[in-house]
Design a protein around this motif. Structure first.
Motif, PDB file in Angstrom:
ATOM      1  N   ILE A 201      -5.735   2.162  -0.656  1.00  0.00           N
ATOM      2  CA  ILE A 201      -6.814   2.139   0.342  1.00  0.00           C
ATOM      3  C   ILE A 201      -7.407   0.727   0.456  1.00  0.00           C
ATOM      4  N   GLU A 202      -7.528   0.046  -0.675  1.00  0.00           N
ATOM      5  CA  GLU A 202      -8.078  -1.321  -0.646  1.00  0.00           C
ATOM      6  C   GLU A 202      -7.187  -2.259   0.178  1.00  0.00           C
TER       7      GLU A 202
ATOM      8  N   THR B 273      -6.578   4.571  -4.602  1.00  0.00           N
ATOM      9  CA  THR B 273      -7.691   3.634  -4.356  1.00  0.00           C
ATOM     10  C   THR B 273      -7.149   2.237  -4.079  1.00  0.00           C
TER      11      THR B 273
ATOM     12  N   ALA C  16       0.847  -1.209   0.000  1.00  0.00           N
ATOM     13  CA  ALA C  16       0.000   0.000   0.000  1.00  0.00           C
ATOM     14  C   ALA C  16       0.877   1.253   0.000  1.00  0.00           C
TER      15      ALA C  16
ATOM     16  N   TYR D  50      -3.798   8.287   3.007  1.00  0.00           N
ATOM     17  CA  TYR D  50      -4.242   7.860   1.676  1.00  0.00           C
ATOM     18  C   TYR D  50      -5.550   8.557   1.296  1.00  0.00           C
ATOM     19  N   TRP D  51      -6.470   8.607   2.258  1.00  0.00           N
ATOM     20  CA  TRP D  51      -7.771   9.239   2.001  1.00  0.00           C
ATOM     21  C   TRP D  51      -7.612  10.744   1.729  1.00  0.00           C
TER      22      TRP D  51
ATOM     23  N   ASN E 242      -5.029  -1.087   2.638  1.00  0.00           N
ATOM     24  CA  ASN E 242      -4.909  -0.568   4.004  1.00  0.00           C
ATOM     25  C   ASN E 242      -5.843   0.632   4.158  1.00  0.00           C
ATOM     26  N   SER E 243      -7.082   0.328   4.543  1.00  0.00           N
ATOM     27  CA  SER E 243      -8.114   1.387   4.551  1.00  0.00           C
ATOM     28  C   SER E 243      -8.063   2.258   5.804  1.00  0.00           C
ATOM     29  N   ASN E 244      -7.160   1.926   6.732  1.00  0.00           N
ATOM     30  CA  ASN E 244      -7.120   2.705   7.981  1.00  0.00           C
ATOM     31  C   ASN E 244      -6.020   3.762   8.000  1.00  0.00           C
TER      32      ASN E 244
ATOM     33  N   ARG F 157      -6.043  11.271  -1.682  1.00  0.00           N
ATOM     34  CA  ARG F 157      -7.006  11.042  -2.759  1.00  0.00           C
ATOM     35  C   ARG F 157      -7.992  12.218  -2.835  1.00  0.00           C
TER      36      ARG F 157
ATOM     37  N   ASP G  79     -13.868  11.811   0.953  1.00  0.00           N
ATOM     38  CA  ASP G  79     -12.555  11.245   1.291  1.00  0.00           C
ATOM     39  C   ASP G  79     -11.922  11.952   2.487  1.00  0.00           C
TER      40      ASP G  79
ATOM     41  N   LYS H 182     -13.532  10.933   5.639  1.00  0.00           N
ATOM     42  CA  LYS H 182     -13.078   9.593   6.052  1.00  0.00           C
ATOM     43  C   LYS H 182     -11.720   9.689   6.750  1.00  0.00           C
TER      44      LYS H 182
END
Length: 484
Positions: free
Chosen positions: A40-41, A37, A13, A49-50, A43-45, A53, A69, A72
């Protein structure tokens, strides 16, 4: 304890994020979004990254997605100042100053010693104060007087030392338009008397038109559709160089977003309006989402008009923009609109004709959706990535065309790398005519030529041409320039 797989996901990631950052630096914002994206897939935490993006979405004017985003990122890490910062920037770009103010107050709380945050907060506070003041002194719509009706251009003196283009009498001629364009090319201004004459005469022509205009192209003749030109006057001159000047034999439709962002919007609007006065059937003009007060306040047109013309022209343009038609149908087969389709099925062309367009665009309903919506690859409908209007799929396009006995939809509103994009099984074409948009996107521009009777789209692409060293957004609000 982390498993081996989790560790490799986290490091992969991070690799993807670094690649995305590189793509972002190279102004490849769509590619950057794809890479963020993927990160994020895995490591969504990770709030970074958010937030990153969100920034890439902002660059593509996808402010609705940017807000989601950034929110989040804030949810993951409420102390992450960049999350509030990115969301504040997206709120600002949408003209939501009060929401932006709350976000920048948070940034200041988290990073009290950050001079940049302090400066943005101050600018935002000023904008909110100005907004409150304007609301306090604004006149109710029902009591508003027409600015146009208070102006008589005949009484305005032209000083003997004025050496620019002149309109002799009441008629705008081709010679005048050519002289004016040459003056603009050399960064000279047009006398206010003639600018008033052009805008007032255009208003009269537009006022008489329906909200949906039918265009007829006789057999053996051609017709050109251009997308957004966004104040890029030198690229407009290049379109005319490549495809000829507008005239009865060489008619054009400019599909909205003539102004804002590019810093030669006054030159563009006066040129397009002058051609409309010279020969109304040589050029058709549709309203875009940027032909509105709220956008012009933020993205530079208002400041440019003040600088090159006067305060009164700000109000006059706002009034005349409300007279622009919302859509066109060519030879009963091609539907042309700036943004897109609707949140409900069954809309007929007669419903569009019936829209009372003489107002600022509302925040929902048919008029809003015509100006703001975008196509999506998936069927059905989804929320708008812009935060206004909606996204609509190929099935929606197909049903609308079938319901109205149409063959093709042409729209603009979105930057495309090649200047155009064909979607929805060939039933929808996006055309965008501002190459190297904002001097940084590296995209081509395009226009579409249709020949009757076949009316097959012939797409011509072109690259940006040099322009004088005036940056895009040069006249925009201070605080917005900080984010560009």
């Amino acid at each position: 304890m982390e498993t081996k797989n989790e560790k490799s996901d986290v490091s992969r990631a991070e690799e993807l994020k670094n690649q995305a950052n590189e793509a972002f630096k190279g102004h490849k914002f769509s590619h950057a979004i794809d890479l963020y994206t993927q990160a994020i897939e895995l490591n969504s935490n990770n709030a970074v990254y958010w937030a990153n993006r969100a920034f890439a979405h902002t660059k593509l004017e996808e402010y609705g997605s940017a807000i989601l985003d950034a929110s989040k990122a804030i949810e993951i890490d409420p102390k992450y100042s960049k999350g509030y910062y990115r969301r504040g920037a997206a709120h600002l770009a949408m003209g939501k100053f009060k929401d932006a103010l709350k976000d920048f107050q948070q940034v200041k709380r988290i990073s009290p010693n950050d001079p940049d945050a302090a400066r943005k907060l101050k600018e935002c506070e000023k904008a909110v104060m100005k907004l409150k003041f304007e609301e306090a002194i604004s006149v109710p719509v029902s009591e508003r007087r027409s600015v146009a009706e208070s102006i008589d251009f005949h009484t305005i003196e032209v000083e003997p030392q004025y050496s620019g283009a002149r309109i002799e009498g009441e008629e705008v001629t081709l010679d005048f338009v050519k002289n004016m364009m040459e003056d603009f090319k050399n960064q000279k201004t047009l006398h206010k008397r003639y600018a008033y004459q052009i805008v007032l005469q255009t208003r009269q022509i537009l006022q008489a038109l329906p909200s949906l205009v039918d265009i007829s192209v006789p057999n053996g003749k051609h017709f050109t559709v251009c997308g957004d030109v966004h104040g890029q006057f030198y690229d407009l001159l290049n379109i005319f160089e490549l495809n000829g000047l507008p005239c009865e034999e060489n008619p054009y439709l400019f599909n909205g977003d003539f102004v804002d962002r590019g810093s030669f919007s006054v030159e563009i609007i006066l040129t397009l309006f002058a051609f409309k006065c010279m020969c109304p059937s040589s050029i058709y003009l549709a309203r875009g989402n940027h032909e509105s007060k709220s956008m012009n306040k933020i993205y530079g047109f208002e400041g440019e008009v003040r600088s090159k013309l006067s305060e009164k022209f700000v109000d006059l343009f706002a009034e005349v923009f409300c007279y622009l038609p919302l859509a066109h149908v060519i030879n009963e087969k091609i539907f042309v609109v700036h943004g897109g389709l609707f949140s409900v099925d069954g809309v007929k062309l007669s419903d569009i004709r019936a829209i009372d367009r003489f107002c600022e665009p509302p925040e929902e309903g048919l008029m809003c959706e015509l100006l703001w919506s975008d196509p999506q690859p998936l069927p059905g409908r989804g929320p708008s990535k812009r935060g206004v209007g909606l996204s609509f799929g190929g099935d929606v396009t197909k049903r609308f065309l079938e319901d109205n006995n149409l063959d093709l939809m042409v729209r603009s509103h979105e930057v495309k790398d090649e200047g155009y994009e064909v979607d929805h099984d060939g039933k929808l074409i996006t055309v965008f005519s501002a190459p190297n948009y904002c001097d940084q996107m590296g995209n081509k521009g395009a226009f579409i030529r249709f020949e009757a009777p076949e009316m097959k789209p012939n797409i011509v692409t072109f690259s940006a041409v040099p322009h004088p060293d005036v940056k895009p957004m040069a006249y925009a609000n201070n605080f917005l320039r900080m984010f560009n």
